[in-house]
Design a protein around this motif. Structure first.
Motif, PDB file in Angstrom:
ATOM      1  N   ALA A 152      17.940 -15.893 -16.539  1.00 28.75           N
ATOM      2  CA  ALA A 152      17.255 -14.852 -15.781  1.00 28.75           C
ATOM      3  C   ALA A 152      16.088 -15.393 -14.964  1.00 28.75           C
ATOM      4  O   ALA A 152      15.377 -14.638 -14.300  1.00 28.75           O
ATOM      5  N   GLY A 153      15.871 -16.710 -15.024  1.00 24.42           N
ATOM      6  CA  GLY A 153      14.846 -17.328 -14.193  1.00 24.42           C
ATOM      7  C   GLY A 153      13.441 -17.265 -14.749  1.00 24.42           C
ATOM      8  O   GLY A 153      12.465 -17.416 -14.005  1.00 24.42           O
ATOM      9  N   VAL A 154      13.307 -17.085 -16.061  1.00 22.50           N
ATOM     10  CA  VAL A 154      11.977 -17.124 -16.666  1.00 22.50           C
ATOM     11  C   VAL A 154      11.431 -18.555 -16.552  1.00 22.50           C
ATOM     12  O   VAL A 154      12.162 -19.528 -16.777  1.00 22.50           O
ATOM     13  N   ASP A 155      10.170 -18.686 -16.205  1.00 17.12           N
ATOM     14  CA  ASP A 155       9.516 -19.988 -16.017  1.00 17.12           C
ATOM     15  C   ASP A 155       9.709 -20.863 -17.254  1.00 17.12           C
ATOM     16  O   ASP A 155       9.353 -20.474 -18.371  1.00 17.12           O
ATOM     17  N   ALA A 156      10.257 -22.041 -17.061  1.00 15.69           N
ATOM     18  CA  ALA A 156      10.547 -22.952 -18.175  1.00 15.69           C
ATOM     19  C   ALA A 156       9.293 -23.311 -18.959  1.00 15.69           C
ATOM     20  O   ALA A 156       9.364 -23.576 -20.173  1.00 15.69           O
ATOM     21  N   ASP A 157       8.152 -23.326 -18.301  1.00 14.97           N
ATOM     22  CA  ASP A 157       6.904 -23.676 -18.997  1.00 14.97           C
ATOM     23  C   ASP A 157       6.497 -22.630 -20.040  1.00 14.97           C
ATOM     24  O   ASP A 157       5.670 -22.917 -20.913  1.00 14.97           O
ATOM     25  N   LEU A 158       7.060 -21.428 -19.941  1.00 13.83           N
ATOM     26  CA  LEU A 158       6.715 -20.364 -20.882  1.00 13.83           C
ATOM     27  C   LEU A 158       7.536 -20.419 -22.166  1.00 13.83           C
ATOM     28  O   LEU A 158       7.201 -19.751 -23.146  1.00 13.83           O
ATOM     29  N   PHE A 159       8.601 -21.222 -22.161  1.00 10.00           N
ATOM     30  CA  PHE A 159       9.465 -21.301 -23.342  1.00 10.00           C
ATOM     31  C   PHE A 159       8.770 -22.084 -24.461  1.00 10.00           C
ATOM     32  O   PHE A 159       8.111 -23.100 -24.190  1.00 10.00           O
ATOM     33  N   PRO A 160       8.932 -21.654 -25.713  1.00 10.86           N
ATOM     34  CA  PRO A 160       8.326 -22.395 -26.821  1.00 10.86           C
ATOM     35  C   PRO A 160       9.055 -23.696 -27.140  1.00 10.86           C
ATOM     36  O   PRO A 160       8.509 -24.543 -27.857  1.00 10.86           O
ATOM     37  N   CYS A 161      10.278 -23.840 -26.629  1.00  7.98           N
ATOM     38  CA  CYS A 161      11.053 -25.073 -26.861  1.00  7.98           C
ATOM     39  C   CYS A 161      12.189 -25.133 -25.860  1.00  7.98           C
ATOM     40  O   CYS A 161      12.525 -24.132 -25.220  1.00  7.98           O
ATOM     41  N   THR A 162      12.777 -26.299 -25.733  1.00  4.20           N
ATOM     42  CA  THR A 162      13.955 -26.454 -24.878  1.00  4.20           C
ATOM     43  C   THR A 162      15.205 -26.069 -25.658  1.00  4.20           C
ATOM     44  O   THR A 162      15.195 -25.975 -26.895  1.00  4.20           O
ATOM     45  N   ALA A 163      16.307 -25.876 -24.939  1.00  2.00           N
ATOM     46  CA  ALA A 163      17.581 -25.580 -25.591  1.00  2.00           C
ATOM     47  C   ALA A 163      17.998 -26.741 -26.488  1.00  2.00           C
ATOM     48  O   ALA A 163      18.568 -26.530 -27.574  1.00  2.00           O
ATOM     49  N   GLU A 164      17.715 -27.966 -26.047  1.00  2.00           N
ATOM     50  CA  GLU A 164      18.106 -29.150 -26.833  1.00  2.00           C
ATOM     51  C   GLU A 164      17.313 -29.221 -28.141  1.00  2.00           C
ATOM     52  O   GLU A 164      17.866 -29.535 -29.203  1.00  2.00           O
ATOM     53  N   ALA A 165      16.028 -28.921 -28.082  1.00  2.00           N
ATOM     54  CA  ALA A 165      15.202 -28.935 -29.289  1.00  2.00           C
ATOM     55  C   ALA A 165      15.653 -27.845 -30.262  1.00  2.00           C
ATOM     56  O   ALA A 165      15.690 -28.058 -31.481  1.00  2.00           O
ATOM     57  N   LEU A 166      16.014 -26.704 -29.722  1.00  2.31           N
ATOM     58  CA  LEU A 166      16.508 -25.609 -30.561  1.00  2.31           C
ATOM     59  C   LEU A 166      17.805 -26.023 -31.250  1.00  2.31           C
ATOM     60  O   LEU A 166      17.985 -25.792 -32.459  1.00  2.31           O
ATOM     61  N   ASP A 167      18.678 -26.665 -30.513  1.00  5.90           N
ATOM     62  CA  ASP A 167      19.954 -27.115 -31.070  1.00  5.90           C
ATOM     63  C   ASP A 167      19.744 -28.117 -32.203  1.00  5.90           C
ATOM     64  O   ASP A 167      20.408 -28.046 -33.241  1.00  5.90           O
ATOM     65  N   ARG A 168      18.806 -29.039 -32.009  1.00  5.88           N
ATOM     66  CA  ARG A 168      18.537 -30.042 -33.043  1.00  5.88           C
ATOM     67  C   ARG A 168      17.988 -29.392 -34.309  1.00  5.88           C
ATOM     68  O   ARG A 168      18.361 -29.753 -35.427  1.00  5.88           O
ATOM     69  N   LEU A 169      17.092 -28.424 -34.151  1.00  2.05           N
ATOM     70  CA  LEU A 169      16.512 -27.756 -35.314  1.00  2.05           C
ATOM     71  C   LEU A 169      17.550 -26.937 -36.079  1.00  2.05           C
ATOM     72  O   LEU A 169      17.540 -26.891 -37.311  1.00  2.05           O
ATOM     73  N   LEU A 170      18.439 -26.300 -35.354  1.00  2.64           N
ATOM     74  CA  LEU A 170      19.468 -25.489 -36.004  1.00  2.64           C
ATOM     75  C   LEU A 170      20.418 -26.357 -36.818  1.00  2.64           C
ATOM     76  O   LEU A 170      20.822 -25.989 -37.915  1.00  2.64           O
ATOM     77  N   GLY A 171      20.750 -27.511 -36.281  1.00  6.72           N
ATOM     78  CA  GLY A 171      21.644 -28.425 -36.999  1.00  6.72           C
ATOM     79  C   GLY A 171      23.025 -27.841 -37.214  1.00  6.72           C
ATOM     80  O   GLY A 171      23.455 -26.921 -36.512  1.00  6.72           O
ATOM     81  N   ALA A 172      23.728 -28.364 -38.211  1.00  9.47           N
ATOM     82  CA  ALA A 172      25.078 -27.884 -38.524  1.00  9.47           C
ATOM     83  C   ALA A 172      25.008 -26.486 -39.140  1.00  9.47           C
ATOM     84  O   ALA A 172      24.032 -26.121 -39.795  1.00  9.47           O
ATOM     85  N   ASP A 173      26.063 -25.716 -38.954  1.00 13.19           N
ATOM     86  CA  ASP A 173      26.101 -24.357 -39.499  1.00 13.19           C
ATOM     87  C   ASP A 173      26.348 -24.329 -41.005  1.00 13.19           C
ATOM     88  O   ASP A 173      25.920 -23.392 -41.689  1.00 13.19           O
TER      89      ASP A 173
END
Length: 405
Positions: A152-173
């Motif tokens: 939706a075009g929200v400013d990337a600087d406002l995100f608490p983390c990147t998609a990659e960092a989120l993926d790493r934290l979530l890990g395997a299901d």
């Protein structure tokens, strides 16, 4: 006594239910005392169809995974996918095999065919992505929320983390869905350092969604924003549920039961905000009094979704309970005559709608004995809370269900 009770009974029709209510509620909930019986689901279908056609209800919400239910809603709204695919992937708890659930989806799709979007029926699952054996990973909900905000075009600087960092934290299901965690808190990852970090990130993502609402509704759509709010509720609810799965206190199971019904309540309030809706689930999730269950010999009690929603909505929430006489294929035979179910079983109709306050008056000051079920899967009425329902549907005999092949 039977004559007095007979005077309170009407045919199971939308008009009979609505006559019991002071106003047309925004949420009209129909409960059932057991799951998986197509006779009860078929009755639900008939009654809900009348309420849609005669009273203008626009959403049908059932006790189903709120995330998988999105696929059912898409199919009903626009024919996305096929009926077989939706029944296989859109229902949790194994309920996609139900012939009555299949008929509900087929009818809703047919009802919408050719109608403008403003007049189409909607479907919602209002349960969390939870099963008796455990809970889903928060991955789907968290990543979907992050993707929505980014697209939706929200400013990337406002995100608490990147998609990659989120993926790493979530890990395997697999660690999230470990079945042993339900009985062994040590097997849960819910209080790990990464789970704690994810709870903070989920909170920040939901706060970002809220803060950007004016932009998001313009850049996407109200429906897309509603769906993103669902992702946020689901992510935070799941992470809270996983946290309490790792708890070792005596309040652990009470917390888990309460968190699940809180998730249900929040989803129902969101459905209600969209317009008048019909709701179907177990009586214990919809009743106004505290719900109770025994686990391992320990009695547990918590406030149900219905109790939480009723406290918020007042007369805008109505609850119609269902009671029954027999489920012979499960060993539930003719109810004793000194129980509420036994008194109702003596009525001539195979099924009827009862006015609970009038029934309570007919019963007098001495409450009937509570019925005791020989089968754990059926919850009898509690005579002490009879008048807490706005209506009561009684079904005399429940035949064995059939599954769609």
């Amino acid at each position: 006594m039977v004559t007095d009770i007979k005077d309170t009974a009407c045919a199971v029709e939308a008009a009979a239910v609505m006559r019991l209510l002071p106003v047309r509620p925004r949420l009209l909930a129909l409960g059932e005392p057991t799951h998986g019986e197509d006779a009860l689901l078929g009755l639900r279908n008939e009654l809900f169809r009348q309420l849609v056609e005669q009273e203008g209800y626009g959403t049908i919400a059932i006790e189903n995974d709120c995330m998988t239910g999105l696929a059912v809603d898409a199919y009903i709204a626009s024919g996305t996918g096929t009926l077989d695919e939706v029944m296989e992937h859109g229902f949790s708890h194994g309920w996609g095999t139900s012939a009555a659930n299949r008929e509900l989806v087929r009818w809703m799709r047919a009802f919408n065919d050719g109608r403008p979007s403003s007049e189409r029926l909607r479907f919602a699952g209002f349960d969390g992505p939870l099963e008796i054996t455990g809970a889903a990973s928060p991955r789907q909900a968290l990543t979907a929320l992050h993707e929505y905000l980014a697209s939706a075009g929200v400013d990337a600087d406002l995100f608490p983390c990147t998609a990659e960092a989120l993926d790493r934290l979530l890990g395997a299901d697999a660690p999230w869905t470990e079945p042993a965690a339900m009985t062994d808190p040590a097997r849960s990852v819910g209080q790990s350092a990464r789970a704690a970090r994810l709870r903070l990130l989920a909170d920040d993502l939901v706060a970002l969604l809220d803060a950007q609402t004016p932009h998001l509704i313009t850049a996407t759509s109200r429906d897309d924003w509603d769906r993103a709010c669902l992702y946020g509720r689901t992510a935070t609810g799941l992470l809270r549920y996983h946290y309490w799965m790792a708890d070792t206190s005596t309040a652990r199971m009470t917390r888990l039961l309460g968190v699940r019904d809180q998730m249900m309540a929040h989803n129902l309030l969101a459905v209600a905000a969209r317009g008048p809706a019909l709701v179907h689930a177990h009586n214990s999730h919809l009743q106004r009094e505290k719900s109770t269950v025994r686990m391992g010999g320990t009695p547990l009690e918590w406030w149900s979704a219905g109790a939480l929603v009723s406290a918020r909505l007042g007369e805008e929430y109505a609850f119609v309970a269902t009671a029954l006489g027999t489920i012979r294929h499960q060993g539930v035979d003719t109810p004793p005559p000194d129980t509420v179910e036994g008194l109702l079983y003596a009525l001539p109709a195979d099924r009827c709608v009862i006015d609970p306050p009038r029934l309570a008056t007919a019963l007098g000051d001495t409450l009937p004995a509570p019925r005791v079920s020989p089968w754990f899967g059926y919850a009898p009425l509690d005579p002490a809370h009879l008048a807490d329902s706005d209506g009561l549907v009684f079904v005399k005999d429940v035949p064995q269900s059939r599954c769609h092949p």
